[in-house]
Scaffold this motif. Sequence first.
Motif, PDB file in Angstrom:
ATOM      1  N   LEU A  13     -35.166 -30.807  85.814  1.00  0.00           N
ATOM      2  CA  LEU A  13     -35.986 -30.333  84.703  1.00  0.00           C
ATOM      3  C   LEU A  13     -36.269 -28.838  84.808  1.00  0.00           C
ATOM      4  N   LEU A  14     -36.529 -28.368  86.029  1.00  0.00           N
ATOM      5  CA  LEU A  14     -36.893 -26.963  86.203  1.00  0.00           C
ATOM      6  C   LEU A  14     -35.742 -26.022  85.868  1.00  0.00           C
ATOM      7  N   ARG A  15     -34.498 -26.500  86.010  1.00  0.00           N
ATOM      8  CA  ARG A  15     -33.389 -25.582  85.737  1.00  0.00           C
ATOM      9  C   ARG A  15     -33.314 -25.191  84.261  1.00  0.00           C
ATOM     10  N   TYR A  16     -33.948 -25.985  83.397  1.00  0.00           N
ATOM     11  CA  TYR A  16     -33.986 -25.616  81.980  1.00  0.00           C
ATOM     12  C   TYR A  16     -35.055 -24.562  81.701  1.00  0.00           C
ATOM     13  N   LEU A  17     -35.965 -24.354  82.656  1.00  0.00           N
ATOM     14  CA  LEU A  17     -37.007 -23.342  82.492  1.00  0.00           C
ATOM     15  C   LEU A  17     -36.619 -22.000  83.104  1.00  0.00           C
ATOM     16  N   VAL A  18     -35.591 -22.007  83.961  1.00  0.00           N
ATOM     17  CA  VAL A  18     -35.182 -20.760  84.627  1.00  0.00           C
ATOM     18  C   VAL A  18     -34.785 -19.669  83.628  1.00  0.00           C
ATOM     19  N   PRO A  19     -33.990 -19.971  82.581  1.00  0.00           N
ATOM     20  CA  PRO A  19     -33.599 -18.904  81.640  1.00  0.00           C
ATOM     21  C   PRO A  19     -34.772 -18.295  80.866  1.00  0.00           C
ATOM     22  N   VAL A  20     -35.909 -18.975  80.828  1.00  0.00           N
ATOM     23  CA  VAL A  20     -37.051 -18.451  80.075  1.00  0.00           C
ATOM     24  C   VAL A  20     -38.170 -18.015  81.021  1.00  0.00           C
ATOM     25  N   LYS A  21     -37.824 -17.715  82.268  1.00  0.00           N
ATOM     26  CA  LYS A  21     -38.861 -17.369  83.256  1.00  0.00           C
ATOM     27  C   LYS A  21     -39.601 -16.086  82.873  1.00  0.00           C
ATOM     28  N   VAL A  89     -41.132 -21.005  74.350  1.00  0.00           N
ATOM     29  CA  VAL A  89     -40.606 -21.395  75.664  1.00  0.00           C
ATOM     30  C   VAL A  89     -40.123 -22.845  75.612  1.00  0.00           C
ATOM     31  N   ALA A  90     -40.927 -23.715  75.002  1.00  0.00           N
ATOM     32  CA  ALA A  90     -40.585 -25.135  74.954  1.00  0.00           C
ATOM     33  C   ALA A  90     -39.284 -25.374  74.199  1.00  0.00           C
ATOM     34  N   TRP A  91     -39.144 -24.749  73.035  1.00  0.00           N
ATOM     35  CA  TRP A  91     -37.945 -24.983  72.225  1.00  0.00           C
ATOM     36  C   TRP A  91     -36.709 -24.367  72.856  1.00  0.00           C
ATOM     37  N   ARG A  92     -36.843 -23.213  73.462  1.00  0.00           N
ATOM     38  CA  ARG A  92     -35.686 -22.616  74.126  1.00  0.00           C
ATOM     39  C   ARG A  92     -35.197 -23.492  75.274  1.00  0.00           C
ATOM     40  N   ASN A  95     -33.960 -27.084  73.784  1.00  0.00           N
ATOM     41  CA  ASN A  95     -32.739 -26.997  72.982  1.00  0.00           C
ATOM     42  C   ASN A  95     -31.511 -26.967  73.875  1.00  0.00           C
ATOM     43  N   ARG A  96     -31.614 -26.353  75.043  1.00  0.00           N
ATOM     44  CA  ARG A  96     -30.522 -26.392  76.008  1.00  0.00           C
ATOM     45  C   ARG A  96     -30.308 -27.819  76.491  1.00  0.00           C
ATOM     46  N   LEU A  97     -31.398 -28.550  76.668  1.00  0.00           N
ATOM     47  CA  LEU A  97     -31.281 -29.949  77.071  1.00  0.00           C
ATOM     48  C   LEU A  97     -30.626 -30.774  75.965  1.00  0.00           C
ATOM     49  N   ARG A  98     -31.015 -30.537  74.711  1.00  0.00           N
ATOM     50  CA  ARG A  98     -30.375 -31.243  73.591  1.00  0.00           C
ATOM     51  C   ARG A  98     -28.874 -30.984  73.582  1.00  0.00           C
ATOM     52  N   ILE A 125     -31.060 -38.193  71.533  1.00  0.00           N
ATOM     53  CA  ILE A 125     -30.790 -36.778  71.800  1.00  0.00           C
ATOM     54  C   ILE A 125     -31.909 -35.878  71.282  1.00  0.00           C
ATOM     55  N   ASP A 126     -32.489 -36.235  70.132  1.00  0.00           N
ATOM     56  CA  ASP A 126     -33.513 -35.364  69.541  1.00  0.00           C
ATOM     57  C   ASP A 126     -34.922 -35.919  69.694  1.00  0.00           C
ATOM     58  N   GLY A 127     -35.123 -37.204  69.354  1.00  0.00           N
ATOM     59  CA  GLY A 127     -36.469 -37.765  69.365  1.00  0.00           C
ATOM     60  C   GLY A 127     -37.104 -37.761  70.743  1.00  0.00           C
ATOM     61  N   ASP A 128     -36.370 -38.239  71.745  1.00  0.00           N
ATOM     62  CA  ASP A 128     -36.917 -38.263  73.110  1.00  0.00           C
ATOM     63  C   ASP A 128     -37.211 -36.861  73.613  1.00  0.00           C
ATOM     64  N   VAL A 129     -36.306 -35.925  73.309  1.00  0.00           N
ATOM     65  CA  VAL A 129     -36.477 -34.549  73.795  1.00  0.00           C
ATOM     66  C   VAL A 129     -37.627 -33.861  73.070  1.00  0.00           C
ATOM     67  N   THR A 130     -37.903 -34.271  71.826  1.00  0.00           N
ATOM     68  CA  THR A 130     -39.024 -33.679  71.096  1.00  0.00           C
ATOM     69  C   THR A 130     -40.343 -33.937  71.821  1.00  0.00           C
ATOM     70  N   TYR A 131     -40.518 -35.130  72.377  1.00  0.00           N
ATOM     71  CA  TYR A 131     -41.730 -35.410  73.157  1.00  0.00           C
ATOM     72  C   TYR A 131     -41.807 -34.508  74.382  1.00  0.00           C
ATOM     73  N   MET A 132     -40.659 -34.265  74.998  1.00  0.00           N
ATOM     74  CA  MET A 132     -40.640 -33.352  76.137  1.00  0.00           C
ATOM     75  C   MET A 132     -40.981 -31.941  75.685  1.00  0.00           C
ATOM     76  N   SER A 133     -40.488 -31.563  74.501  1.00  0.00           N
ATOM     77  CA  SER A 133     -40.771 -30.234  73.955  1.00  0.00           C
ATOM     78  C   SER A 133     -42.255 -30.076  73.671  1.00  0.00           C
ATOM     79  N   ASN A 134     -42.861 -31.113  73.084  1.00  0.00           N
ATOM     80  CA  ASN A 134     -44.303 -31.058  72.811  1.00  0.00           C
ATOM     81  C   ASN A 134     -45.088 -30.876  74.105  1.00  0.00           C
ATOM     82  N   PHE A 135     -44.638 -31.538  75.151  1.00  0.00           N
ATOM     83  CA  PHE A 135     -45.319 -31.433  76.442  1.00  0.00           C
ATOM     84  C   PHE A 135     -45.150 -30.028  77.024  1.00  0.00           C
TER      85      PHE A 135
END
Length: 584
Positions: A13-21, A89-92, A95-98, A125-135
Amino acid sequence: MSTNNKSASIGWLLRYLVPVKGRMLLLLSLLLVSTGLQLIHPQIVQRFIDTAAAKGAVSSLMALAGVYLVIAVFSQLGTVAISFLGNDVAWRATNRLRADLLQHTLRLDMRFHNLKTPGEMIERIDGDVTYMSNFFAMFIVQIVGSFILLAGILGFMFTYNGPIAAVMTLFTCLSIGAMLLIRNLGVSSSQTERQASAALYGLIEERIAGIEDVQTSGSVPYVLNRFHRAMRNVAVRGVKAWMRRVVPWNVTVVLFTVSVTVVLLMGVRLYLNGAVTLGTLFLFFQYTQMLNDPMEQLGNQMQEFQRAKSGMRRALELLSERSEIQDGRGDGGVLPAGPLEVEFEHVHFGYQPENMVLRDIHFSLRPGERLGIVGRTGSGKSSISRLLLRLYNINRGTIRVGGVDIRTLPLADLYRRVGMVTQDVQLFDGTLRDNLTLYSSHITDEEILETTRELGLKPWIDALPEGLDTHLSSGGASLSAGEAQLFALTRVFLTQPSLVILDEPSSRLDGATEAALQAAVDRLLERCTGIIIAHRLATLERVDRILVLEEGRIVEFGARETLANDPNSHYGQLLRTDRLEELA
């Protein structure tokens, strides 16, 4: 989940946050400033109350009021900036995860996709990740911000009154401990809720895709009945998941109520004893109330955490799916130039292991030969084409193209040399040029126009208002059935394949269009090997060999002329039956 799996999940999960550090560091800085402003507010009010109670100068009161307003404005601007940056930050990140989920899904084999509807996959692909994005959008803002605010409040309180600060710290620790202890209470229920939602979307997509059959067969009441049952399932599972998710929030509410009561009683007692001023009593009250906001936010985020974790589990579950079709490493050899030889060597195949569709298929084609495949519906004709493109793995036997076992070929090399035209033509939302070239920049407009001229599509293109730049909608509504078939053939022409598979190429064409198509097919097959699957035997008049299938077995294979002139051959009998039907 084991500790190692948890660590792997966190690392994944953290590797998706590295590009937006960089944005996260900016967000953290804004949080620190915003928290500082929130902590200063009550102290200004305290000084204002104490100055007013002591009958201080009006100018001092006006100055304090001005400072309060300025801080309030900057605090509000900071809140807006933090909210915007948190969502950014969340969408960036998600969206890579999507994109990764979609890419992984597109690489899975057809056995997987046969079990999953497009509607269900959209939700995965979208609905589950949207909850992660909201978080993620509020995680840093509310979780990190809440802890910073809590530390600030408790730190200031210890400078004013140790016992009250100790009470506030105790209840804060109890609340956080309780939330952490029961943080996973609703994860499994939320995961089940997401599965029910995915099933609902799958049902909707499936029925909309078959809207013509639904309407003409009078099945609308049946579809609505299934829809209501699916909705009821979503509602039941959703209520159960919600009730479990709100438990941490309810625990914090109870503990906070007790904390406020104890602090107020202690503060009032100190004021009555003259140990603190009225302004300080207000400060105690205000800081106690301010504790509610971060604690409530933490409780809400525990709910979002449970939903996000269920989404993360489902995303990891999808990413753990592995395709049965493994990309070849190219160690079996390189495909030769020009038309390709085709060889099936005792091939057995079934979509289900217990139900074989093809049994002991054994034949070969020399480079440049044309093969016509005939047989009743369900005899296995289309399965042969799918196996040649490695959409499925065979159960036993070997398939060679150009003398190379296709299991050893990189899929990109196979697809580059083998082209296929099916009955169902897929259009993408984009220009006519992009749909014909499938977004390849290496094909020139001159090549496109020359190919469409050969196929008889150029007059249709010339009549379009913007030519190759004309926008087409997805789904095929922009083309007639005949145009769509010619359209698909144009795509294959432009790739210049060495082996072409035509699955019922003229099934949707009238006589005149079929004649034009046949002439174009002849020109195409002059430079490659061809396999034509057909019900209409007229489309096989120019093939070299005929293969007749029956219940997944080859009942006849040989030269077309020989079989056509043999009154006892299966193909000869089919030809005579076909001619009698035309005369009738």
